[in-house]
Design an enzyme around this catalytic site. Structure first.
Site, mmCIF file in Angstrom:
data_model
loop_
_atom_site.group_PDB
_atom_site.id
_atom_site.type_symbol
_atom_site.label_atom_id
_atom_site.label_comp_id
_atom_site.label_asym_id
_atom_site.label_seq_id
_atom_site.Cartn_x
_atom_site.Cartn_y
_atom_site.Cartn_z
ATOM 1 N N ARG A 57 1.940 -10.410 -23.120
ATOM 2 C CA ARG A 57 3.575 -10.734 -23.042
ATOM 3 C C ARG A 57 3.688 -11.828 -24.159
ATOM 4 N NH1 ARG A 57 4.972 -8.828 -18.294
ATOM 5 N NH2 ARG A 57 3.485 -8.988 -16.322
ATOM 6 N N ASP A 88 10.720 -2.830 -18.701
ATOM 7 C CA ASP A 88 12.009 -3.131 -19.444
ATOM 8 C C ASP A 88 11.952 -4.157 -20.455
ATOM 9 O OD1 ASP A 88 11.236 -5.221 -17.525
ATOM 10 O OD2 ASP A 88 13.267 -5.389 -16.389
ATOM 11 N N ASP A 113 6.548 -0.442 -11.112
ATOM 12 C CA ASP A 113 7.645 -0.783 -10.407
ATOM 13 C C ASP A 113 8.797 0.225 -10.093
ATOM 14 O OD1 ASP A 113 6.456 -3.284 -10.044
ATOM 15 O OD2 ASP A 113 7.846 -4.189 -11.780
ATOM 16 N N ARG A 148 -4.003 -3.958 16.526
ATOM 17 C CA ARG A 148 -3.228 -5.296 15.841
ATOM 18 C C ARG A 148 -2.118 -4.673 15.194
ATOM 19 N NH1 ARG A 148 -8.846 -7.316 12.896
ATOM 20 N NH2 ARG A 148 -9.523 -8.550 14.786
ATOM 21 N N LYS A 199 2.577 2.443 21.511
ATOM 22 C CA LYS A 199 1.947 2.204 20.231
ATOM 23 C C LYS A 199 0.950 1.261 20.230
ATOM 24 C CE LYS A 199 4.646 4.390 16.596
ATOM 25 N NZ LYS A 199 5.005 4.438 15.408
ATOM 26 N N ARG A 238 -2.584 -1.767 -10.005
ATOM 27 C CA ARG A 238 -2.161 -1.592 -11.322
ATOM 28 C C ARG A 238 -3.317 -0.800 -12.324
ATOM 29 N NH1 ARG A 238 1.453 -6.132 -14.036
ATOM 30 N NH2 ARG A 238 -0.629 -6.628 -14.949
HETATM 31 O O1 F6P Z 1 5.818 -5.134 -13.464
HETATM 32 C C1 F6P Z 1 4.817 -4.783 -12.867
HETATM 33 C C2 F6P Z 1 3.987 -5.910 -12.053
HETATM 34 O O2 F6P Z 1 2.842 -5.445 -11.671
HETATM 35 C C3 F6P Z 1 4.894 -6.376 -10.769
HETATM 36 O O3 F6P Z 1 4.919 -5.521 -9.645
HETATM 37 C C4 F6P Z 1 4.529 -7.563 -10.509
HETATM 38 O O4 F6P Z 1 5.224 -8.584 -9.962
HETATM 39 C C5 F6P Z 1 3.926 -8.027 -11.915
HETATM 40 O O5 F6P Z 1 3.799 -7.113 -12.985
HETATM 41 C C6 F6P Z 1 2.761 -8.846 -12.081
HETATM 42 O O6 F6P Z 1 2.564 -9.325 -13.245
HETATM 43 P P1 F6P Z 1 1.366 -10.366 -13.817
HETATM 44 O O7 F6P Z 1 0.174 -9.034 -13.873
HETATM 45 O O8 F6P Z 1 1.571 -10.835 -15.117
HETATM 46 O O9 F6P Z 1 0.921 -11.417 -12.830
#
Ligand code: F6P
Length: 305
Positions: A57, A88, A113, A148, A199, A238
């Site tokens: 970033r 984005d 996302d 649970r 359930k 991720r």
């Molecule tokens: O935008 C992708 C994402 O994985 C989101 O789902 C999550 O909120 C964010 O990035 C997490 O970002 P970071 O890895 O900077 O904590």
């Protein structure tokens, strides 16, 4: 993202165009970290999550001075067109470079996302959902055996696309997403009704933008007396090897973006619409938003009965 990068490189080479990658994206443009990408350099990466170029970033790139530095480095590397693969923020950066410096750019949507307008799916979403349902399936075994309630928090930033898809595919009894107002008291009422129907266990999927799993768990325990646990899936979603659908999506989008850029188009984002490749102006991407599919919402509530 690796599959998309592979497709951009090999498509460009097929068209007789050399490709340079920038490490850490915009950060590497600002700090001048280009690397030559030939066919071999993108070999063996299709099965790997993330990106071999790495990602950052970049604070500097957000300022005009940073973008001027980036542009000077792009020119020094003889770059005359740029494909940006990302979410984005990355796509907004591409639009800036086009508007401020008239650089030909093309965007490829990549975000778990799935919140990017102009495409049914962005790269990573399908794999993230598959990872989430694998976790849900595993947790369900304990939920069932120990009778649970489990609250599972998934990513998605301010959106509920991952939660809705994973909740549907994982057979969740309740799905909480930021786009749809909910009442935890009502959720508890539904869970109790489910218990009365016999359930033994319930799964509640919560989007990170809707609530914290721990708070939902506490509320459920206090108001139903059920034994409840919670789980935050976090960054597990991720990573990992992308699914076949995600890989092919990334290849198609990357290749299409490269063809469009080489063909003289600019300021667009590649996407899929009902399976077909499409291209939208980046300005459209930023003037609209993806909305939750009402048919899926209805399906989720029907399935939870
Ligand atoms: O935008 C992708 C994402 O994985 C989101 O789902 C999550 O909120 C964010 O990035 C997490 O970002 P970071 O890895 O900077 O904590």
């Amino acid at each position: 993202m690796n599959a998309a990068l592979r497709a951009v490189v090999r498509t460009a080479l097929r068209r007789g165009v050399q490709v340079t990658g920038f490490l850490r994206g915009y950060e590497g443009m600002v700090n001048n970290e280009p690397i030559a990408l030939d066919s071999q350099s993108v070999g063996g990466i299709i099965s790997r999550g993330g990106t071999i170029l790495r990602s950052a970033r970049s604070k500097e790139f957000r300022e005009i001075e940073g973008r001027k530095k980036a542009m000077a480095n792009l020119r020094a590397a003889d770059v005359d067109g740029l494909v940006v693969i990302g979410g984005d923020g990355s796509l907004a950066g591409a639009l800036r470079l086009k508007e401020e410096f008239d650089l030909p750019v093309m965007g490829v949507p990549a975000s778990i996302d799935n919140d990017i307008p102009g495409t049914d799916y962005s790269i990573g979403f399908i794999t993230a959902v598959n990872t989430a349902i694998e976790a849900i399936d595993r947790v369900r075994d304990t939920a069932y055996s120990h009778e649970r309630v489990f609250v599972i928090e998934v990513m998605g930033r301010k959106n509920g696309f991952i939660a809705l898809e994973a909740g549907l595919a994982g057979g969740a009894e309740a799905i909480l997403i930021p786009e749809v107002p909910y009442s935890l008291a009502e959720v508890c009422g539904e869970l109790q009704k489910a218990a009365e129907r016999g359930k033994r266990s319930c799964i509640v999927v919560v989007a990170e933008g809707a609530a914290r799993a721990v708070d939902v768990r506490d509320f459920i325990e206090r108001h139903t007396g059920a034994e409840a646990r919670y789980l935050v899936l976090g960054h597990m979603q991720r990573g990992g090897s992308p699914t076949a659908l995600d890989r092919v999506l990334a290849l198609r989008l990357g290749s299409f973006a490269a063809h469009r850029l080489i063909g003289g188009f600019s300021g667009e984002m590649a996407g899929v619409d009902g399976g077909r490749l499409v291209s939208h102006p980046l300005s459209y991407v930023f003037s609209s938003s993806r909305t939750i599919d009402p048919e899926r919402l209805l399906l989720a509530s029907t399935m939870a009965q």
